[in-house]
Design a protein around this motif. Structure first.
Motif, PDB file in Angstrom:
ATOM      1  N   GLU A 107      -9.207 -10.938  33.479  1.00 18.67           N
ATOM      2  CA  GLU A 107      -8.439 -12.049  33.086  1.00 18.67           C
ATOM      3  C   GLU A 107      -7.079 -11.480  32.149  1.00 18.67           C
ATOM      4  O   GLU A 107      -7.547 -10.895  31.206  1.00 18.67           O
ATOM      5  N   ALA A 108      -6.021 -12.067  32.505  1.00 14.15           N
ATOM      6  CA  ALA A 108      -5.020 -11.535  31.695  1.00 14.15           C
ATOM      7  C   ALA A 108      -3.987 -12.696  31.540  1.00 14.15           C
ATOM      8  O   ALA A 108      -3.652 -13.644  32.325  1.00 14.15           O
ATOM      9  N   TYR A 109      -3.546 -13.119  30.201  1.00 12.40           N
ATOM     10  CA  TYR A 109      -2.523 -14.061  29.914  1.00 12.40           C
ATOM     11  C   TYR A 109      -1.228 -13.413  29.522  1.00 12.40           C
ATOM     12  O   TYR A 109      -1.228 -12.685  28.246  1.00 12.40           O
ATOM     13  N   TYR A 110      -0.328 -12.985  30.229  1.00 10.51           N
ATOM     14  CA  TYR A 110       0.894 -12.469  29.893  1.00 10.51           C
ATOM     15  C   TYR A 110       1.819 -13.577  29.091  1.00 10.51           C
ATOM     16  O   TYR A 110       2.491 -14.333  29.760  1.00 10.51           O
ATOM     17  N   ALA A 111       1.868 -13.353  28.002  1.00 10.87           N
ATOM     18  CA  ALA A 111       2.794 -14.446  27.202  1.00 10.87           C
ATOM     19  C   ALA A 111       4.274 -14.026  27.043  1.00 10.87           C
ATOM     20  O   ALA A 111       4.456 -12.779  27.186  1.00 10.87           O
ATOM     21  N   GLU A 112       4.909 -15.065  27.251  1.00 12.07           N
ATOM     22  CA  GLU A 112       6.487 -14.845  27.198  1.00 12.07           C
ATOM     23  C   GLU A 112       6.908 -14.090  25.869  1.00 12.07           C
ATOM     24  O   GLU A 112       6.426 -14.664  24.753  1.00 12.07           O
ATOM     25  N   LEU A 113       7.514 -13.102  25.984  1.00 15.54           N
ATOM     26  CA  LEU A 113       7.899 -12.523  24.619  1.00 15.54           C
ATOM     27  C   LEU A 113       8.677 -13.184  23.796  1.00 15.54           C
ATOM     28  O   LEU A 113       9.775 -13.960  24.208  1.00 15.54           O
ATOM     29  N   TYR A 114       8.612 -12.983  22.417  1.00 17.69           N
ATOM     30  CA  TYR A 114       9.548 -13.739  21.603  1.00 17.69           C
ATOM     31  C   TYR A 114       9.598 -15.013  21.559  1.00 17.69           C
ATOM     32  O   TYR A 114      10.391 -15.856  20.976  1.00 17.69           O
ATOM     33  N   ARG A 115       8.485 -15.813  22.442  1.00 20.29           N
ATOM     34  CA  ARG A 115       8.201 -17.225  22.261  1.00 20.29           C
ATOM     35  C   ARG A 115       6.938 -17.494  21.461  1.00 20.29           C
ATOM     36  O   ARG A 115       5.942 -17.182  21.968  1.00 20.29           O
ATOM     37  N   HIS A 116       7.203 -18.028  20.260  1.00 21.21           N
ATOM     38  CA  HIS A 116       6.133 -18.172  19.328  1.00 21.21           C
ATOM     39  C   HIS A 116       5.618 -19.946  19.302  1.00 21.21           C
ATOM     40  O   HIS A 116       4.244 -20.014  19.486  1.00 21.21           O
ATOM     41  N   LYS A 117       6.421 -20.618  19.460  1.00 20.56           N
ATOM     42  CA  LYS A 117       5.997 -22.061  19.514  1.00 20.56           C
ATOM     43  C   LYS A 117       6.025 -22.662  20.799  1.00 20.56           C
ATOM     44  O   LYS A 117       6.854 -22.054  21.741  1.00 20.56           O
ATOM     45  N   ASN A 118       5.167 -23.443  21.341  1.00 23.11           N
ATOM     46  CA  ASN A 118       4.919 -23.819  22.775  1.00 23.11           C
ATOM     47  C   ASN A 118       4.955 -22.701  23.806  1.00 23.11           C
ATOM     48  O   ASN A 118       5.702 -22.529  24.652  1.00 23.11           O
ATOM     49  N   SER A 119       3.889 -21.783  23.615  1.00 21.02           N
ATOM     50  CA  SER A 119       3.682 -20.450  24.318  1.00 21.02           C
ATOM     51  C   SER A 119       3.762 -20.835  25.606  1.00 21.02           C
ATOM     52  O   SER A 119       3.175 -21.850  26.295  1.00 21.02           O
ATOM     53  N   GLU A 120       4.312 -20.015  26.426  1.00 23.95           N
ATOM     54  CA  GLU A 120       4.329 -20.028  27.782  1.00 23.95           C
ATOM     55  C   GLU A 120       4.221 -18.598  28.560  1.00 23.95           C
ATOM     56  O   GLU A 120       4.453 -17.647  27.968  1.00 23.95           O
ATOM     57  N   GLY A 121       3.780 -18.726  29.645  1.00 25.67           N
ATOM     58  CA  GLY A 121       3.676 -17.127  30.316  1.00 25.67           C
ATOM     59  C   GLY A 121       2.988 -17.339  31.782  1.00 25.67           C
ATOM     60  O   GLY A 121       2.959 -18.345  32.568  1.00 25.67           O
ATOM     61  N   PHE A 122       2.020 -16.439  31.907  1.00 20.81           N
ATOM     62  CA  PHE A 122       1.176 -16.295  33.109  1.00 20.81           C
ATOM     63  C   PHE A 122      -0.212 -15.875  32.971  1.00 20.81           C
ATOM     64  O   PHE A 122      -0.413 -14.940  32.465  1.00 20.81           O
ATOM     65  N   ILE A 123      -1.122 -16.591  33.630  1.00 19.52           N
ATOM     66  CA  ILE A 123      -2.227 -16.495  33.700  1.00 19.52           C
ATOM     67  C   ILE A 123      -2.779 -16.118  34.833  1.00 19.52           C
ATOM     68  O   ILE A 123      -2.960 -16.605  35.806  1.00 19.52           O
ATOM     69  N   ASN A 124      -3.224 -14.521  35.078  1.00 17.36           N
ATOM     70  CA  ASN A 124      -3.432 -14.024  36.334  1.00 17.36           C
ATOM     71  C   ASN A 124      -2.488 -14.311  37.331  1.00 17.36           C
ATOM     72  O   ASN A 124      -2.681 -14.799  38.499  1.00 17.36           O
ATOM     73  N   ALA A 125      -1.183 -14.176  36.653  1.00 15.95           N
ATOM     74  CA  ALA A 125       0.192 -14.271  37.499  1.00 15.95           C
ATOM     75  C   ALA A 125       0.580 -15.846  38.019  1.00 15.95           C
ATOM     76  O   ALA A 125       1.550 -16.128  38.588  1.00 15.95           O
ATOM     77  N   LYS A 126      -0.212 -16.818  37.223  1.00 19.93           N
ATOM     78  CA  LYS A 126      -0.098 -18.042  37.658  1.00 19.93           C
ATOM     79  C   LYS A 126       0.801 -18.771  36.402  1.00 19.93           C
ATOM     80  O   LYS A 126       0.155 -18.480  35.307  1.00 19.93           O
ATOM     81  N   PRO A 127       1.946 -19.420  36.726  1.00 19.44           N
ATOM     82  CA  PRO A 127       2.661 -19.906  35.546  1.00 19.44           C
ATOM     83  C   PRO A 127       1.843 -20.955  34.503  1.00 19.44           C
ATOM     84  O   PRO A 127       1.528 -21.874  35.444  1.00 19.44           O
ATOM     85  N   VAL A 128       1.927 -20.965  33.397  1.00 21.57           N
ATOM     86  CA  VAL A 128       1.408 -21.759  32.541  1.00 21.57           C
ATOM     87  C   VAL A 128       2.146 -22.300  31.125  1.00 21.57           C
ATOM     88  O   VAL A 128       2.777 -21.227  30.736  1.00 21.57           O
ATOM     89  N   LYS A 129       2.157 -23.350  30.746  1.00 18.82           N
ATOM     90  CA  LYS A 129       2.882 -23.815  29.497  1.00 18.82           C
ATOM     91  C   LYS A 129       1.858 -24.371  28.680  1.00 18.82           C
ATOM     92  O   LYS A 129       0.805 -25.156  29.048  1.00 18.82           O
ATOM     93  N   HIS A 130       1.967 -24.109  27.284  1.00 24.16           N
ATOM     94  CA  HIS A 130       1.064 -24.795  26.274  1.00 24.16           C
ATOM     95  C   HIS A 130       1.876 -25.236  25.106  1.00 24.16           C
ATOM     96  O   HIS A 130       2.894 -24.928  24.504  1.00 24.16           O
ATOM     97  N   ASN A 131       1.492 -26.426  24.738  1.00 24.14           N
ATOM     98  CA  ASN A 131       1.948 -27.202  23.488  1.00 24.14           C
ATOM     99  C   ASN A 131       1.324 -26.717  22.186  1.00 24.14           C
ATOM    100  O   ASN A 131       0.883 -27.439  21.270  1.00 24.14           O
ATOM    101  N   LYS A 132       1.164 -25.357  22.083  1.00 23.72           N
ATOM    102  CA  LYS A 132       0.785 -24.799  20.866  1.00 23.72           C
ATOM    103  C   LYS A 132       1.327 -23.604  20.711  1.00 23.72           C
ATOM    104  O   LYS A 132       1.960 -23.014  21.433  1.00 23.72           O
ATOM    105  N   TRP A 133       0.978 -23.067  19.308  1.00 24.48           N
ATOM    106  CA  TRP A 133       1.682 -21.535  18.923  1.00 24.48           C
ATOM    107  C   TRP A 133       1.021 -20.645  19.512  1.00 24.48           C
ATOM    108  O   TRP A 133      -0.293 -20.541  19.888  1.00 24.48           O
TER     109      TRP A 133
END
Length: 342
Positions: A107-133
């Protein structure tokens, strides 16, 4: 995060109760070095090899893509019946084949670099967005992963983005520091450290609550020394910089002076290793061979040269009693339990 960015290091403004508590329960290596920047440190951490051997020489422009022929600790553990997960900063390759889910992580969450608030990235290559730090997000992922019922042990590589610039933290951490008289620049930086500390506390509390702390080795380190400038808030003043570095070491992130490469290293194994300070030199490359020995993993005969050295000889030489000192799986050296010498 610098060597002095803890309240236990007599920092005048940062409050880190979780890390201070972990330090008191840990083996503390007081002379531990990493690399001046993050990607090179991560390459050595995960392979036990000098970062230049792995193909990683910097942080951008393709210099952070680790050779696909390298074998990571995550891959070794997968082969030895471990569940493996990582969440947060990766920085060892941004294209298919080089991503964490391609390098031994179930399992891997690749978090978008330099984005602290409302983190987004990829969880096992699938794009995801979070309304959290992001610190909360990676901690949530790690706790969910460790909570999943399984007959396999787990390896959790929790890789916080804090306190990397841009310096941004939730108001509940920033405002008390501003009320103390700090400028927004430093209040946000120190707020990031305190927010991360709070989430590390959540991880440690989870281990205790699930009654698995005694079966879990916890390792904490930074990936380089402190930096003095935020991309959106400006630089620290000279006075602030001096306050941030009570040890008065020379240099900063990106430099090979001591303050650029000296990192805290806390290793805790509740009920097995006694808390103490080990005042011998250690390096980030030493983590891989240390884990190999502790877990009694036999490296294949064709495994690439390991440049690090197991830290177990330094631990066993401390003349404090430990319940578990295995033989060196790499060199065949026999370790002597200090208890037998007393």
């Amino acid at each position: 995060m610098g060597f002095d960015d803890f309240s236990a290091q007599q920092h005048p403004h940062i409050n880190t109760p979780s890390l201070d508590s972990l330090a008191k329960e840990s083996l503390q290596f007081t002379d531990f070095s990493v690399s001046p920047v993050c990607a090179t440190t991560r390459a050595s951490l995960l392979t036990g090899r000098d970062f230049y051997r792995t193909g990683v020489s910097g942080v951008h422009g393709g210099r952070d893509h680790m050779h696909l022929s390298e074998v990571l600790i995550s891959q070794m553990l997968q082969k030895n019946n471990y569940r493996t997960g990582t969440w947060g900063k990766w920085h060892l390759g941004k294209t298919k084949g080089y991503l964490p889910e391609d390098r031994g992580f179930d399992e891997a969450y690749y978090a978008e670099l330099y984005r602290h608030k409302n983190s987004e990235g990829f969880i096992n290559a699938k794009p995801v967005k979070h309304n959290k730090w992001v610190s909360e997000v990676v901690t949530d992922y790690a706790i969910d992963f460790m909570s999943t019922p399984s007959d396999k042990p787990f390896f959790a590589y929790v890789s916080y983005l804090a306190p990397h610039e841009p310096w941004q933290a939730p108001d509940k951490y920033v405002q008390p520091l501003i009320k103390k008289g700090l400028r927004p620049t430093t209040a946000n930086l120190y707020g990031m450290v305190e927010e991360m500390d709070n989430n590390i506390g959540r991880l440690l509390q989870f281990l205790e609550r699930k009654n698995i702390a005694k079966n879990t080795l916890v390792i904490f380190l930074s990936d380089n020394g402190p930096w003095w400038d935020s991309t959106n808030l400006g630089a620290m003043t000279q006075k602030e910089w001096q306050e941030r570095n009570p040890s008065q070491m020379k240099g900063n992130k990106g430099q090979s002076w001591q303050n650029g490469i000296r990192s805290p290293l806390f290793i805790s194994w509740t009920g097995t290793w006694q808390a103490q300070k080990i005042k011998r030199y250690a390096d980030v490359k030493d983590i891989f061979p240390t884990l190999v020995e502790i877990l009694n993993i036999n490296l294949p005969s064709d495994h690439k040269k390991i440049d690090g050295h197991s830290l177990l000889p330094l631990i066993s030489a401390s003349k404090k009693s430990f319940n578990y000192i295995p033989d060196n799986k790499i060199t065949g050296e026999k370790y002597i339990n200090p208890e037998k010498l007393i």
